[in-house]
Design a protein around this motif. Structure first.
Motif, short mmCIF file in Angstrom:
data_model
loop_
_atom_site.label_atom_id
_atom_site.label_comp_id
_atom_site.label_asym_id
_atom_site.label_seq_id
_atom_site.Cartn_x
_atom_site.Cartn_y
_atom_site.Cartn_z
N ARG A 1469 -51.75 -3.08 -43.14
CA ARG A 1469 -51.84 -2.39 -41.85
C ARG A 1469 -51.56 -3.38 -40.71
NH1 ARG A 1469 -57.15 1.15 -41.50
NH2 ARG A 1469 -56.16 1.61 -39.46
N LYS A 1470 -52.15 -4.52 -40.90
CA LYS A 1470 -51.90 -5.54 -39.86
C LYS A 1470 -50.42 -5.88 -39.76
CE LYS A 1470 -56.41 -7.82 -40.01
NZ LYS A 1470 -57.11 -9.07 -40.32
N SER A 1471 -49.78 -6.02 -40.91
CA SER A 1471 -48.34 -6.37 -40.90
C SER A 1471 -47.51 -5.24 -40.27
CB SER A 1471 -47.86 -6.68 -42.32
OG SER A 1471 -48.06 -5.56 -43.17
N LEU A 1472 -47.92 -4.02 -40.60
CA LEU A 1472 -47.21 -2.88 -40.00
C LEU A 1472 -47.42 -2.86 -38.47
CD1 LEU A 1472 -47.92 -0.05 -42.60
CD2 LEU A 1472 -45.73 -1.18 -42.13
N ARG A 1473 -48.58 -3.13 -38.07
CA ARG A 1473 -48.85 -3.16 -36.63
C ARG A 1473 -48.02 -4.26 -35.95
NH1 ARG A 1473 -55.40 -2.69 -36.89
NH2 ARG A 1473 -55.53 -0.44 -37.45
N SER A 1474 -48.04 -5.36 -36.61
CA SER A 1474 -47.27 -6.48 -36.01
C SER A 1474 -45.77 -6.14 -35.97
CB SER A 1474 -47.50 -7.78 -36.79
OG SER A 1474 -47.09 -7.63 -38.13
N LEU A 1475 -45.33 -5.50 -37.03
CA LEU A 1475 -43.93 -5.12 -37.07
C LEU A 1475 -43.62 -4.06 -36.01
CD1 LEU A 1475 -41.19 -5.39 -38.55
CD2 LEU A 1475 -42.00 -3.59 -40.12
N ARG A 1476 -44.57 -3.19 -35.90
CA ARG A 1476 -44.38 -2.13 -34.90
C ARG A 1476 -44.39 -2.72 -33.47
NH1 ARG A 1476 -48.63 2.00 -36.03
NH2 ARG A 1476 -47.40 2.34 -37.93
N SER A 1477 -45.19 -3.64 -33.29
CA SER A 1477 -45.25 -4.24 -31.95
C SER A 1477 -44.03 -5.12 -31.67
CB SER A 1477 -46.53 -5.08 -31.82
OG SER A 1477 -46.54 -6.10 -32.79
N SER A 1478 -43.47 -5.69 -32.70
CA SER A 1478 -42.30 -6.56 -32.51
C SER A 1478 -41.03 -5.75 -32.29
CB SER A 1478 -42.12 -7.49 -33.73
OG SER A 1478 -41.90 -6.72 -34.90
N ARG A 1479 -40.94 -4.50 -32.68
CA ARG A 1479 -39.76 -3.66 -32.54
C ARG A 1479 -40.22 -2.36 -31.87
NH1 ARG A 1479 -36.63 -4.20 -38.31
NH2 ARG A 1479 -36.28 -6.47 -38.23
N PRO A 1480 -40.24 -2.36 -30.65
CA PRO A 1480 -40.72 -1.13 -29.97
C PRO A 1480 -39.72 0.01 -30.04
CG PRO A 1480 -40.12 -2.82 -28.38
CD PRO A 1480 -39.95 -3.46 -29.68
N ASN A 1481 -38.43 -0.25 -30.11
CA ASN A 1481 -37.41 0.81 -30.12
C ASN A 1481 -37.02 1.25 -31.52
OD1 ASN A 1481 -37.27 0.74 -27.29
ND2 ASN A 1481 -35.77 -0.94 -27.35
N SER A 1482 -37.85 0.81 -32.48
CA SER A 1482 -37.56 1.14 -33.89
C SER A 1482 -37.81 2.61 -34.13
CB SER A 1482 -38.47 0.31 -34.80
OG SER A 1482 -38.27 0.74 -36.13
#
Length: 1485
Positions: A1469-1482
């Motif tokens: 979950r943490k990795s997903l959050r971090s990924l989500r935060s790193s790519r906002p236009n994903s």
């Protein structure tokens, strides 16, 4: 029939229960028969065809064919009439031929028409069976010793002592044990049934009490009896009795028999009770019940017996005897009339002895009537003989006779069942014999020697019946010879053998087993307790007072009157009903009154209620209880019915309840000290016999221990009485002479107690005993030997006098003359002096006859031989019982003797010609005709054994009882026609029933009582040896104790280690293979079959083939020994069976070498060849290892060996003494049949051979016949010598041998019942050695499961056995090691079961454990670390812990996995959050 007669079930059940053991005994018998037959086949093959042939005249030359015809011609033989005496031999100790005769082999046929021989295995087996059954065995014994040599007596000793006395008596032991078990089981079932019935009866009684209030009132009224009038009590008792027996009475009243019986009783059994008649009854009652009157009748019985005994054929005082018998008969009739008048008929006949006496009186009257009528075909003398039955009335005062009569009556029912079985067996074989061979006796008369049909045959039912009875008695071989002459062998042999085995082995042994079951030797032991007896002058005084119609002045006697007023509490002090109501509780007076009432035959003591003082008023001092008093209903004794006095009896339930309540009341009125003391005495008497015997044995054991532990102290020289009355010698003690005498006495005392002195005395005794054997008939021809023996006698006399002086000085006069053995020494010393005096002085020449008593000198060795002294002590301890039974036997035999004199007296006379042959009645019919032809040699003679007087009848009955010479007596009895009439064959055949009755009663019953006595005596000895504590153990405790003792006898042994060499290891594996031993057994069996093929007269080719087979088997057994030597190495000689096999192999090889040398004519003795030839038979003994049943039976022999050895020594000592006496008394007997050059008393060797034969009572009557007909000794000396030897050796000592076998077989059976035997213990240690190779006595806990699984039943615990191992709770020491004894003890406890512990058992077990420490000393150092139960618990605990740990591990694993999953999920979950935060236009967003 078995279902109809329940009594037969026990006997038939005993036979079926013993079937397995009987088959094992028969298998052992066949094994022994095979060994005996093969031995005889190898040694005695063809020797019985040796005969003495007359030498040819000098200078005569004949051809070989003519020589063969010459030696086969009977006219050239030594004796033609008697084939047996023609047997001869050429070796040492054989019967030699006279001058001008030569002993040649292979001449003619074998003895007894060719049937007695060892020429092939078939005849050898028949002859061997003849030897072990001891039927006509003396014939074979004499023939073989005469043909082969006297040293072969060893063969017959082994056969007789082991085969005849052991194997045959094993059948008796098996049957007796089976019958005892079956009878015990039946008795227990009967007791259980009675107990159930008693409970049901009590339950029904309680139910009746609940339903019937009068019953409850009746029980309460028992204590208030004296408070109410007797009329009311009688009415209540009558009503209650009617209520209890109402149904039964109704049934009886419906029957006609009941009404007839009632009318008969009213007319003949109840007499009018008028006052005058009752006073007469009073007076007659006191006369007939007085002890002095009983004594007079007893004296009359003895006089009557004496008068009947001294009667004989043509007695000059016959008229006087008849008058005396008439007077005595009148006395007995008067006695019967007086008793009937005094007691009334019904009361008189209720007493068994009165009924018995009344029957004898009626027979006497019948005899008088028949003698008056004078019927010619009827003999009143036979009825007169029945008067002798009156002698049984002596049993009232003779304890032993009374006991035997009780035994007879107790066993009558079983005897009847057994008699029925005997009759059935006899009937079956009688019919079979008639059908199979009966007709052949008539068809082949011409081939018989006398051209007559044999007297004993199967023609007709009666002849067959008597023949089968003869076979049952043990006489089978001679009628078998006759049968085989007339019929086919395959019919006769099975018939006779099956009849003998079924009849003699089973049925007659059942007879003895039944007798032993009902018999206890303790009951026949002489009563040593002295009872207080009333002086005879008091009896006479009281009897004279009775005759003068005066009454005794006895304060204790009086009329039994009811109490008008009585306290109910005092009535509770009632005593048992065998006490008399007395005033002041005078015990002595009470016992006198009780004796008077017990001596009366009218009133039962139990019918009189008894109370202490206070229960009755004071009784008049000058009154006696009378019939009139008892007839008064107020007294409770009798009531009146229809003018007649009858006895008032309670119901059976009431009597039993009263008896139980009185016996169960322990309370005694302490105000009456005499009664209290008496009750204590009664309680002491009520102790069980086992407790009394245990106490006596314990006291005796304590005394023996005191004697053993007591320090030997020199006793005073003179008795105390002399030293007290003669004080003049006291001052001499302080003088020099007194001190010197004391020093000499001290030295003599030490010398007497020195073992060297005892050894030297024993040596001189044995030396003097050996010199007695040299004093034979031929000593008179050797003067030098006579002189040497005379000087030796002087030396022995001097030495024994020196020994006597030393013992007198050392022991003192009191100790010396109070010891039986030293008294015997003194007696023999005196005999020595008297015989020397007779040799030295001519005036005392008559004292030379005392030299004969020197034969008693060997008795001195008994006191110095421990084992023999124990046997002699046991025999001496049996003397009272044996003497009692001996007297009883004489009484029984006296009755048969008197009857025999009355029946056969004077009827055995016969007319014979000059050849002593009886003439037929067609030539001589009576005595007058015989006397008329006296000039041509006819004589009217009487056989030596007859029934002309009682003494001659005793001798005839002794022959019948021992089955020696009985056939001739029975033949004479069956041929009689009357006095002075010539006998005719079969003229009186039914007279044989007299002998049948005597054999059943006088032989099977009375003589077998000796076995019972000796068995009981041995039981007592065993209890004394085992200790007093063993006697108080229960049966289960005794078995547990026996098992415990057996466990500590053996210990582990080292197993043969496995060789390390590969080649030797292969040999080891080969000899250890499971099929190696069976292969060896098969070889032994084949070798036996080959040896059995050997026979006399075989062809040379057949002999060569047998020799090659012998070589092959010898080579095979040699190879077997070599293989075992290679595989087991030096350990081969550590096993007994291996050593035995090695010796057999070596001796077999030596025999083969000697046989080959003999074939090359190198001068090898044939005797040596025979000895080595029989070595091959020893291989048969190896079969014992594989036959479990035989091994168990031989275990009885093994445990019997010490006792049998001592008994054998005693028998040898008795034979030695009688042989010395025989040489001294009968050395000059004429050589007439059966006395010859080998059967005589001329030398010590011949005397011993003859006495060994007489030990079995074989043909003793023939030897006695020669003794009494020769003028060498008086007839009294001959009779005494022979009869005493038969009684001592045959009846007593041989029965001791039988008793030991029976007792030890019982002990072996007890091991079987206990569950653990010696064989089981051996099996345990044999398997143990596989796990404990070095015999360390320990195995590991890991090996225990496999070890218990490998054991055999009953010790085996099969797998899976983990739970059972834990249940054993075995202790473990360091290293988890288990001791062998702990394992064995635990397994035995499981088999034996739970046993209640008691103090004696604890003490005995403690003693056994102490003894085990000597065998297993390592156990004292053992420290128990844990037990198998604790290991099991630890294992279960470990499993539980492991299971919980695994569950915890699983839980922990799941926890860890869950945590890992949660952490991985959170990280994801943490990795997903971090990924989500790193790519906002994903797009994911």
């Amino acid at each position: 029939m078995i279902a109809i007669l329940p009594g037969l079930k026990t006997i038939i059940g005993a036979i079926f229960k013993s079937a397995r053991l009987l088959m094992e005994v028969l298998l052992l018998m066949m094994f022994v028969l095979l060994i005996i037959a093969l031995f005889g086949l190898q040694i005695f093959k063809g020797v019985l065809t040796h005969k003495c042939i007359k030498n040819l005249a000098p200078g005569i030359n004949i051809t070989h064919r003519e020589w063969g015809n010459y030696i086969q011609n009977k006219s050239n033989w030594l004796v033609i009439e008697d084939v047996d005496t023609m047997v001869c031999g050429n070796g040492t100790g054989t019967g030699r031929c006279p001058t001008n005769f030569t002993c040649l082999p292979g001449v003619g046929f074998n003895p007894n028409s060719g049937y007695t021989n060892f020429d092939n295995i078939g005849w050898a087996l028949i002859t061997a069976f003849q030897l072990i059954t001891l039927d006509y065995w003396e014939n074979t014994y004499n023939l073989v010793l005469r043909a082969s040599g006297a040293f072969y007596i060893i063969f017959f000793i082994v056969v007789v002592m082991f085969g005849a006395h052991y194997i045959v008596n094993l059948v008796l032991a098996v049957v007796a044990a089976s019958y005892e078990k079956e009878a015990k089981r039946k008795q227990e079932a009967k007791e259980e049934e009675e107990r159930i019935l008693e409970l049901r009866r009590q339950k029904a009684l309680l139910r009746a009490k609940d339903l019937n209030p009068k019953e409850r009132f009746r029980q309460c009224g028992k204590k208030l009896t004296r408070g109410f009038s007797m009329e009311s009590i009688i009415s209540w008792a009558t009503e209650i009795s009617q209520l209890d027996e109402e149904e039964e009475t109704d049934k009886q009243k419906k029957s006609k028999c009941y009404s007839f019986k009632k009318r008969l009783k009213q007319k003949f059994c109840s007499w009018t009770c008028c006052p005058t008649f009752l006073r007469l009854q009073d007076y007659l009652m006191m006369i007939v019940s007085h002890p002095l009157s009983e004594g007079v009748i007893t004296i009359c019985i003895l006089i009557n017996t004496l008068l009947l005994s001294i009667d004989y054929h043509q007695a000059p005082y016959s008229h006087a005897l008849e008058s005396g018998n008439t007077v005595l008969s009148i006395i007995f009739i008067i006695e019967a009339i007086l008793k009937v008048t005094a007691l009334n008929p019904m009361s008189y006949l209720r007493n068994g002895w009165n009924t018995f006496d009344f029957i004898i009186v009626l027979l006497t009257c019948l005899e008088w009537v028949l003698s008056t009528i004078n019927i010619p075909t009827l003999k009143p003398s036979m009825i007169r003989s029945l008067r002798m039955l009156r002698v049984f009335k002596l049993a009232k005062n003779w304890k032993t006779l009374n006991t035997l009569i009780n035994i007879i009556f107790k066993s009558l029912k079983e005897m009847g069942n057994l008699t029925l079985i005997v009759i059935i067996v006899i009937y079956i074989f009688t019919v079979i014999g008639m059908q199979l061979v009966g007709h052949d006796y008539e068809n082949k008369v011409s081939i018989l020697q006398s051209n007559k049909i044999p007297r004993w045959n199967f023609r007709g039912f009666y002849n067959s019946f008597i023949m089968v009875f003869r076979i049952l008695c043990g006489e089978w071989i001679e009628p078998l010879y006759d049968c085989m002459r007339c019929s086919k062998m395959y019919f006769c042999l099975p018939l006779f053998l099956l009849t003998y085995i079924a009849g003699n082995f089973l049925v007659l042994n059942l007879f003895l087993a039944l007798l032993l079951n009902f018999f206890s030797g303790d009951t026949l032991t002489a009563n040593t307790k002295e009872e207080k007896k009333v002086p005879y002058k008091d009896y006479i005084k009281s009897f004279l007072l009775l005759l003068t119609c005066r009454k005794l002045n006895k304060p204790s006697l009086g009329k039994i009157q009811p109490a008008e007023q009585n306290d109910t509490s005092e009535a509770d002090n009632a005593h048992p009903s065998d006490e008399v109501p007395l005033s002041n509780c005078n015990t002595r007076q009470q016992m006198n009154a009780q004796n008077e009432i017990k001596s009366s035959s009218t009133v039962e003591p139990a019918a009189l209620p008894m109370f202490c003082s206070g229960a009755l008023p004071l009784i008049g001092e000058n009154e006696v209880p009378t019939i009139s008093a008892m007839c008064d209903p107020a007294t409770g004794g009798r009531k009146y019915e229809n003018g007649s006095a009858v006895l008032m009896l309670e119901t059976v339930e009431e009597v039993q309840q009263d008896l139980e309540s009185e016996l169960s009341q322990p309370a005694v009125d302490m105000n009456c000290p005499d009664i209290a003391k008496q009750s204590n005495d009664i309680s002491e008497d009520n102790k069980t016999e086992d407790e009394k015997q245990a106490c006596s044995i314990e006291e005796e054991a304590a005394k023996n221990e005191e004697i053993k532990t007591e320090v030997k102290i020199m006793q005073p020289c003179l008795p105390t009485m002399c030293t007290e009355k003669c004080t003049c010698c006291n001052p001499l003690k302080t003088t020099f002479i007194g001190k010197l005498f004391l020093a000499v006495r001290t030295l003599m005392f030490k010398l007497v107690n020195n073992r060297v002195f005892d050894g030297s005395v024993l040596f001189v005794i044995l030396l003097s005993t050996l010199t007695l054997t040299l004093d034979d008939k031929y000593l008179q021809n050797d003067i030098k030997v006579q002189l040497a023996l005379q000087y030796l006698d002087y030396f022995y006399t001097f030495f024994f006098n020196f020994e006597m002086i030393v013992k007198v000085l050392g022991l003192g006069l009191t100790d010396y003359f109070s010891n039986v053995w030293t008294l015997l020494d003194f007696f023999l010393v005196v005999i020595g002096w008297l015989s020397m005096l007779g040799n030295s002085i001519q005036a005392f020449k008559s004292l030379r006859s005392l030299r004969t008593l020197r034969a008693l000198r060997p008795l001195r060795a008994i006191s110095r031989w421990e084992g023999m002294r124990l046997v002699v002590n046991a025999l001496v301890a049996s003397i009272p019982s044996i003497s009692n039974v001996m007297f009883v036997c004489l009484v029984f035999w006296l009755i048969f003797g008197i009857v025999g004199v009355q029946i056969f007296g004077g009827t055995f006379f016969q007319c014979v010609d000059e050849n002593n042959e009886r003439l037929p009645i067609s030539i001589v019919n009576n005595r007058s005709e015989c006397d008329a032809y006296r000039d041509i040699g006819y004589q009217w003679v009487n056989p030596k054994i007859n029934f002309d007087n009682v003494l001659a009848a005793y001798m005839a009955l002794l022959q019948v009882a021992t089955f020696e010479g009985w056939l001739e007596i029975m033949a004479n009895a069956a041929d009689i026609r009357g006095i002075d009439l010539q006998p005719e064959m079969g003229a009186n055949p039914y007279s044989l029933f007299y002998f049948v009755a005597f054999i059943v009663i006088g032989t099977f019953f009375t003589l077998n009582l000796f076995i019972g006595i000796i068995i009981d005596n041995f039981n007592t000895m065993h209890k004394r040896v085992k200790g007093a504590l063993v006697t108080v153990l229960t049966e289960d405790q005794r078995r547990f104790y026996g098992t415990l003792k057996r466990l500590f006898k053996a210990k582990p042994v080292k197993k043969i280690p496995t060789p390390k060499n590969k080649i030797l290891f292969k040999f080891y594996k080969l000899v250890s293979h499971k099929w190696f031993e069976p292969f060896t057994i098969a070889l032994i069996t084949m070798n036996v079959l080959v040896m059995a093929c050997d026979h006399y007269g075989q062809t040379k080719m057949f002999a060569l083939v047998l020799n090659w087979f012998n070589l092959i088997f010898a080579a095979l057994f040699t190879v077997e020994a070599i293989l075992k030597l290679l595989g087991q190495r030096q350990y081969y000689f550590t096993q007994a069976w291996n050593i035995f096999d090695f010796l057999v192999v070596v001796l077999s090889l030596v025999g083969i070498l000697l046989d080959s040398s003999a074939s090359k004519k190198q001068g090898v003795s044939p005797t040596i060849l025979r000895v080595f030839r029989i070595v091959r038979l020893a291989r048969l003994l190896r079969l014992v290892r594989s036959l479990k049943g035989i091994r168990k039976l031989l275990f009885t022999l093994v445990i019997s060996i010490p006792a049998l050895f001592n008994i054998g020594l005693l028998l040898g000592l008795v034979m030695f003494i009688y042989s010395i006496l025989g040489m001294s008394l009968f050395r000059d007997l004429p050589r007439e049949s059966p006395i010859n050059d080998m059967v005589n008393f001329e030398t010590f060797g011949n005397s011993m051979m003859l006495l060994f034969r007489l030990t079995t009572a074989a043909a003793w009557n023939e030897i006695l016949h020669v003794m009494i007909n020769s003028p060498v000794q008086r007839q009294f000396v001959s009779f005494t010598y022979m009869t005493s030897y038969i009684v001592v050796a045959y009846i007593v000592i041989i029965n001791m041998y039988v008793a030991v076998i029976l007792e030890n077989f019982h002990e072996a059976q007890e091991q079987e019942l206990a569950g653990v035997t010696d064989e089981d213990v051996d099996m345990f240690y044999e398997v143990w050695s596989n796990y404990d190779v070095k015999a360390t006595q320990f195995i590991t806990y890991d090996q225990l499961s496999d070890f218990l699984n490998e054991l055999k039943s009953p010790l085996r615990i099969p797998k899976p056995n983990a739970v059972k191992l834990a249940a054993l709770n075995l202790p473990l020491t360091n290293g988890n090691m288990l001791h062998c004894l702990d394992v064995l003890e635990a397994l035995s406890a499981v088999i034996v079961g739970k046993v209640t512990e008691s103090e004696p058992l604890k003490k005995l077990s403690g003693d056994v454990y102490k003894m085990s420490m000597k065998v297993f000393p390592i156990r004292s150092t053992m420290v128990t670390i844990t037990t198998t139960l604790m290991i099991r618990k630890e294992f279960k605990a470990a499993l539980t812990i492991q299971k919980a740990f695994r569950k915890w591990q699983v839980r922990q694993y799941h926890k860890t996995a869950k945590k890992k999953l949660e952490s991985s999920y959170s990280s994801l979950r943490k990795s997903l959050r971090s990924l989500r935060s790193s790519r906002p236009n994903s797009p994911l967003t």
